[in-house]
Scaffold this active site. Structure first.
Site, mmCIF file in Angstrom:
data_model
loop_
_atom_site.group_PDB
_atom_site.id
_atom_site.type_symbol
_atom_site.label_atom_id
_atom_site.label_comp_id
_atom_site.label_asym_id
_atom_site.label_seq_id
_atom_site.Cartn_x
_atom_site.Cartn_y
_atom_site.Cartn_z
ATOM 1 N N PRO A 286 85.550 35.745 -22.576
ATOM 2 C CA PRO A 286 87.053 35.101 -21.520
ATOM 3 C C PRO A 286 86.159 35.526 -20.577
ATOM 4 C CG PRO A 286 87.560 37.893 -22.455
ATOM 5 C CD PRO A 286 86.823 37.343 -23.426
ATOM 6 N N CYS A 287 86.631 34.773 -19.779
ATOM 7 C CA CYS A 287 85.528 34.270 -18.042
ATOM 8 C C CYS A 287 85.551 35.402 -17.486
ATOM 9 C CB CYS A 287 86.815 32.940 -17.310
ATOM 10 S SG CYS A 287 86.619 32.324 -15.845
ATOM 11 N N PHE A 288 86.728 36.148 -17.453
ATOM 12 C CA PHE A 288 86.651 36.896 -16.228
ATOM 13 C C PHE A 288 85.635 38.457 -16.437
ATOM 14 C CE2 PHE A 288 90.014 34.925 -13.980
ATOM 15 C CZ PHE A 288 89.585 35.016 -12.545
#
Length: 218
Positions: free
Chosen positions: A146-148
């Site tokens: 995921p992005c984070f």
């Protein structure tokens, strides 16, 4: 050049992405001014990059159980869970935001970091970590993490931990960059709705999200 500022409040994921796309198309057609927009999400929603397939990235049964919707963004990138964040978008002709993708990330990242520092947050714009630290780990079903969790160029971070995740798209001489500023930590819920190969991987994902990301509340 006069810019427009929009505070849109809360909306569902489909509406939020339709508005950002309409702003981009309007800038491309010359019918909309350059715009800075802030908004939130209701219900909680995972936004996926345009190339991501929900069945490969998300545990859709868990999404339904937890009341988490999903939407595909007009931009690339990885999964972001919205609901405890403040989202922003910037749409403008490329003559106002010249340069390639990374240059625009840098310029808008500088603005985000400066605004956060003005509010008392010790935010800094950091380049991608050194080799060996920056490549995305392979997560559920062979999908990128995921992005984070994913390291990228010109991130806005606090103490080396990611605070803002952003993505970008271009249309006929116009650029859209939008992203999420984490207000509160939401690692448990994000880990719960992502597809994983085995349950032990879900716990490792949850711990990694807490270790590598941060929030304004933190």
């Amino acid at each position: 050049m006069e810019w427009r500022l929009l505070w849109s409040g809360a909306a569902d994921g489909g509406t939020n992405m339709a508005v950002d796309l309409a702003l981009l198309e309007g800038c491309a057609a010359g019918t909309a001014p350059p715009t800075v927009r802030f908004y939130t999400w209701d219900p909680p929603t995972v936004s996926l990059g345009y190339a991501q397939e929900p069945e490969a990235v998300l545990d859709l049964t868990a999404c339904r159980r937890l009341g988490v919707a999903w939407v595909r963004r007009p931009t690339g990138g990885r999964a972001v869970l919205h609901g405890r964040d403040l989202s922003y978008s910037v749409t403008a002709p490329t003559d106002l935001l010249p340069g390639g993708v990374l240059e625009v990330y840098r310029r808008l990242g500088e603005g985000l970091a400066a605004g956060l520092r003005h509010l008392g947050v010790p935010a800094a714009l950091v380049a991608r970590p050194a080799r060996g630290q920056g490549g995305p780990a392979r997560g559920a079903a062979g999908q990128a993490e995921p992005c984070f969790l994913a390291a990228s160029w010109w991130e806005v971070a606090v103490g080396g931990r990611k605070l803002v995740g952003s993505a970008q798209a271009r249309r006929r001489g116009a650029v859209l960059q939008h992203g999420a500023v984490a207000l509160e930590e939401d690692a448990d819920r994000l880990a719960a709705v992502l597809r994983v190969r085995e349950e032990g991987e879900r716990e490792r994902l949850r711990l990694a999200l807490r270790r590598r990301g941060t929030s304004l509340a933190a």
